[in-house]
Design a protein around this motif. Structure first.
Motif, PDB file in Angstrom:
ATOM      1  N   UNK A  31       0.840  -1.198   0.000  1.00  0.00           N
ATOM      2  CA  UNK A  31       0.000   0.000   0.000  1.00  0.00           C
ATOM      3  C   UNK A  31       0.879   1.254   0.000  1.00  0.00           C
ATOM      4  N   UNK A  32       1.911   1.243   0.816  1.00  0.00           N
ATOM      5  CA  UNK A  32       2.820   2.389   0.864  1.00  0.00           C
ATOM      6  C   UNK A  32       3.481   2.613  -0.490  1.00  0.00           C
ATOM      7  N   UNK A  33       3.892   1.505  -1.141  1.00  0.00           N
ATOM      8  CA  UNK A  33       4.540   1.625  -2.449  1.00  0.00           C
ATOM      9  C   UNK A  33       3.553   2.139  -3.506  1.00  0.00           C
ATOM     10  N   UNK A  34       2.304   1.677  -3.441  1.00  0.00           N
ATOM     11  CA  UNK A  34       1.285   2.129  -4.397  1.00  0.00           C
ATOM     12  C   UNK A  34       0.989   3.615  -4.215  1.00  0.00           C
ATOM     13  N   UNK A  35       0.890   4.044  -2.956  1.00  0.00           N
ATOM     14  CA  UNK A  35       0.645   5.463  -2.684  1.00  0.00           C
ATOM     15  C   UNK A  35       1.814   6.316  -3.169  1.00  0.00           C
ATOM     16  N   UNK A  36       3.033   5.823  -2.957  1.00  0.00           N
ATOM     17  CA  UNK A  36       4.210   6.564  -3.409  1.00  0.00           C
ATOM     18  C   UNK A  36       4.226   6.696  -4.925  1.00  0.00           C
ATOM     19  N   UNK A  37       3.876   5.599  -5.623  1.00  0.00           N
ATOM     20  CA  UNK A  37       3.835   5.641  -7.086  1.00  0.00           C
ATOM     21  C   UNK A  37       2.779   6.631  -7.577  1.00  0.00           C
ATOM     22  N   UNK A  38       1.611   6.604  -6.969  1.00  0.00           N
ATOM     23  CA  UNK A  38       0.547   7.527  -7.374  1.00  0.00           C
ATOM     24  C   UNK A  38       0.973   8.977  -7.175  1.00  0.00           C
ATOM     25  N   UNK A  39       1.630   9.263  -6.065  1.00  0.00           N
ATOM     26  CA  UNK A  39       2.109  10.622  -5.815  1.00  0.00           C
ATOM     27  C   UNK A  39       3.207  11.020  -6.795  1.00  0.00           C
ATOM     28  N   UNK A  40       4.091  10.067  -7.120  1.00  0.00           N
ATOM     29  CA  UNK A  40       5.157  10.356  -8.099  1.00  0.00           C
ATOM     30  C   UNK A  40       4.559  10.648  -9.474  1.00  0.00           C
ATOM     31  N   UNK A  41       3.542   9.882  -9.866  1.00  0.00           N
ATOM     32  CA  UNK A  41       2.910  10.105 -11.165  1.00  0.00           C
ATOM     33  C   UNK A  41       2.188  11.450 -11.199  1.00  0.00           C
ATOM     34  N   UNK A  42       1.570  11.816 -10.094  1.00  0.00           N
ATOM     35  CA  UNK A  42       0.933  13.132 -10.039  1.00  0.00           C
ATOM     36  C   UNK A  42       1.969  14.234 -10.249  1.00  0.00           C
ATOM     37  N   UNK A  43       3.148  14.078  -9.645  1.00  0.00           N
ATOM     38  CA  UNK A  43       4.207  15.075  -9.827  1.00  0.00           C
ATOM     39  C   UNK A  43       4.702  15.087 -11.268  1.00  0.00           C
ATOM     40  N   UNK A  44       4.895  13.893 -11.849  1.00  0.00           N
ATOM     41  CA  UNK A  44       5.362  13.816 -13.232  1.00  0.00           C
ATOM     42  C   UNK A  44       4.395  14.531 -14.173  1.00  0.00           C
ATOM     43  N   UNK A  45       3.110  14.282 -13.997  1.00  0.00           N
ATOM     44  CA  UNK A  45       2.103  14.892 -14.859  1.00  0.00           C
ATOM     45  C   UNK A  45       2.020  16.406 -14.633  1.00  0.00           C
TER      46      UNK A  45
END
Length: 334
Positions: A31-45
């Protein structure tokens, strides 16, 4: 510089967990890794000048937690995670009986604020399950009493033949694969109603394909990202699918239902369907009766027969009731 013309907005970045990810020994870390990925993708976009409204994670089913008590504990934990919304997944008609009760659904949704949960009402062969349909009705009634406005029902949905791995809530759920692959599946839900206002109808397919290319470039850390370009609206004229369709039909933005509306709606649905990109979810034309300004402004001249006619070529939010017809009010019945 943005890889796509201005106006593109991502409604949701949704990351999917598998049943394997939900095992007690690894659930917290995944869950922590999924949340981190989602936040990273939001930053990338965002760094590519593409706004992101929400980030979300989606699970296969609460039944992966073996019993309702464990599922409730997990739901409460997910509710505190650094994410905007969470789907606990869907329960199938063949799920363990302890999960298939109105009290289970109400206990999860009453104890959380950003968790969604669904019930699938069709069997694997696509035939409706009378038992599941009846349960859905009882759940809706139970959820309506949790909050004075009945708003808890917006985090519940009764599904029929809905495919997994769609990004939009509350219908989103992850496929039931028990894959142990280290990489997460990701789908983006696009604010595609906005795109309808940016070019002539005949250029819509190419516009969507260009947008998908730009989004893939911005999401390089996820090579297999998929997209849902459904025209889910938001309040406002520039996010109204109905207003754009009225214009395509040759009318004004507030003239949905004029001659040519059905043809225009069918053309929009076809344009989305013809676009070539990695697709997820519904990915089509959706007219949300209770949310679209272009429909709300026409309430005095819209009839149920007009909406039913339109639903022959696209999705139409007919989960509304025409009560108090003398006052021309549209009342959400969920």
């Amino acid at each position: 510089m943005s890889p796509d013309p201005p106006g593109l907005t991502v409604r949701t970045v949704t990351v999917f967990l598998t049943e394997h990810d939900c095992h007690p020994t690894r659930f917290h870390d995944r869950v922590s890794a999924a949340c981190a990925l989602a936040n990273d993708l939001r930053k990338d976009l965002t760094d590519s000048d593409i706004p992101v409204q929400t980030i979300r994670i989606s699970l296969p089913s609460p039944a992966v937690f073996l019993n309702p008590s464990a599922a409730l504990v997990s739901a409460k934990a997910l509710d505190t995670s650094p994410i905007d919304f969470v789907s606990l997944g869907t329960l199938l008609p063949g799920a363990p009986p302890a999960f298939l009760t109105p009290s289970f659904f109400s206990s999860v949704l009453a104890a959380t604020s950003k968790v969604s949960l669904t019930l699938t009402t069709t069997l694997p062969n696509g035939v409706p399950s009378p038992t599941a349909v009846s349960l859905a009705a009882h759940v809706i009634r139970r959820l309506a009493s949790i909050h004075p406005s009945g708003i808890t029902n917006f985090r519940f949905a009764a599904l029929a033949n809905v495919r997994p791995d769609g990004p939009f809530f509350p219908a989103s759920f992850s496929s039931s694969s028990n894959s142990s692959a280290p990489n997460f599946r990701v789908a983006l839900g696009i604010q595609a109603a906005t795109l309808l206002h940016q070019q002539p109808l005949q250029r819509l397919t190419a516009r969507i394909e260009t947008a998908a290319t730009g989004l893939r470039q911005a999401c390089k850390r996820v090579p297999d990202v998929t997209f849902d370009f459904s025209t889910a609206p938001l309040p406002g004229w520039e996010t109204s699918a109905a207003a754009a369709i009225a214009r395509f039909a040759g009318g004004n933005r507030d003239s949905f239902g004029v001659s040519g509306t059905l043809t225009a709606a069918a053309s929009v649905a076809t344009a989305i369907d013809r676009a070539v990109f990695p697709k997820a979810g519904f990915c089509g034309l959706m007219l949300a009766v209770a949310e679209d300004n272009g429909l709300a402004i026409c309430r005095e001249k819209l009839s149920l027969s007009t909406l039913l006619m339109t639903s022959a070529v696209c999705g139409t939010g007919l989960d509304v009731s025409y009560s108090a017809l003398r006052n021309h009010e549209i009342v959400c019945s969920r």
